[in-house]
Enzyme design. Sequence first.
Site, PDB file in Angstrom:
ATOM      1  CE  LYS A   1     -22.162 -10.881   4.175  1.00 28.73           C
ATOM      2  NZ  LYS A   1     -20.895 -10.270   4.603  1.00 28.73           N
TER       3      LYS A   1
HETATM    4  C1  E4P Z   1     -19.066 -12.143   6.701  1.00 28.03           C
HETATM    5  O1  E4P Z   1     -19.774 -12.281   5.734  1.00 28.03           O
HETATM    6  C2  E4P Z   1     -18.430 -10.873   7.136  1.00 28.03           C
HETATM    7  O2  E4P Z   1     -18.081 -10.126   6.006  1.00 28.03           O
HETATM    8  C3  E4P Z   1     -17.163 -11.053   7.906  1.00 28.03           C
HETATM    9  O3  E4P Z   1     -16.831 -12.414   8.046  1.00 28.03           O
HETATM   10  C4  E4P Z   1     -17.010 -10.208   9.116  1.00 28.03           C
HETATM   11  O4  E4P Z   1     -15.820 -10.529   9.757  1.00 28.03           O
HETATM   12  P1  E4P Z   1     -15.089  -9.594  10.818  1.00 28.03           P
HETATM   13  O5  E4P Z   1     -15.660  -9.878  12.170  1.00 28.03           O
HETATM   14  O6  E4P Z   1     -13.648  -9.989  10.735  1.00 28.03           O
HETATM   15  O7  E4P Z   1     -15.336  -8.166  10.379  1.00 28.03           O
END
Ligand code: E4P
Length: 220
Positions: free
Chosen positions: A84
């Site tokens: 990521k």
């Molecule tokens: C995506 O890959 C992220 O890990 C995640 O969906 C972030 O979500 P949040 O806004 O609930 O922290």
Amino acid sequence: MKIFLDTANIEHIRHGVRLGVVTGVTTNPSLVSREGKVDYRKLVQEICAIVPGPVSTEVLGQDVKAMVTEAREIAKWADNVVVKIPASPEGVEATSVLARENIKVNFTLCFTLNQAVVAAEAGAKFVSPFVGRLDDIGEDGMRVVGDIVEYLNRCQLPTQVIAASIRHPHHCLMAAKTGAHIATVPYDVLLQMMRHPLTDIGIQRFRDDWNKVMTVGESG
Ligand code: E4P
């Protein structure tokens, strides 16, 4: 639409895979830190061994060199690991470098179609628009998902959309209707997706009606 779990919790991941519906996982530094003090590499490798499909895990570096170095290391951890990279200008450059090396990138923290356009050009395998966080500031997160899906399909680009920052089952059904390739969902949302009160009432009613005349297991 494929379902990924948005968690670093091993038990939740095991359950999702057992259900036969979870084919990938996304983690981030906040989700990993919720698991306490862990060996990051070992945890990711354990998740990769449980999950049949892609497991995204995030770099912590912020400049291009740091991100690329970290990503190259993470890419060696397992065959199904995906790195990521945050949607900053440095992240775009890092994505281009990594894509040329065939390292799979999930372009994360994406909030606009423009960021997704750039991600696709840089060669990201996945792009993750954050629906809930956009909704939180009064924007329409699912509209951004729809715009990205429409653009990638129209231009026949291979980048896949992961609807992320999912907060409730309605987000999931909207992601499916919008054509997102994947929704990455928290464990509690996965459980909610499978439940409906009328299903529970229906199961109970069939059982009660049956038991009025027969005992369970008796066929006639
Ligand atoms: C995506 O890959 C992220 O890990 C995640 O969906 C972030 O979500 P949040 O806004 O609930 O922290």
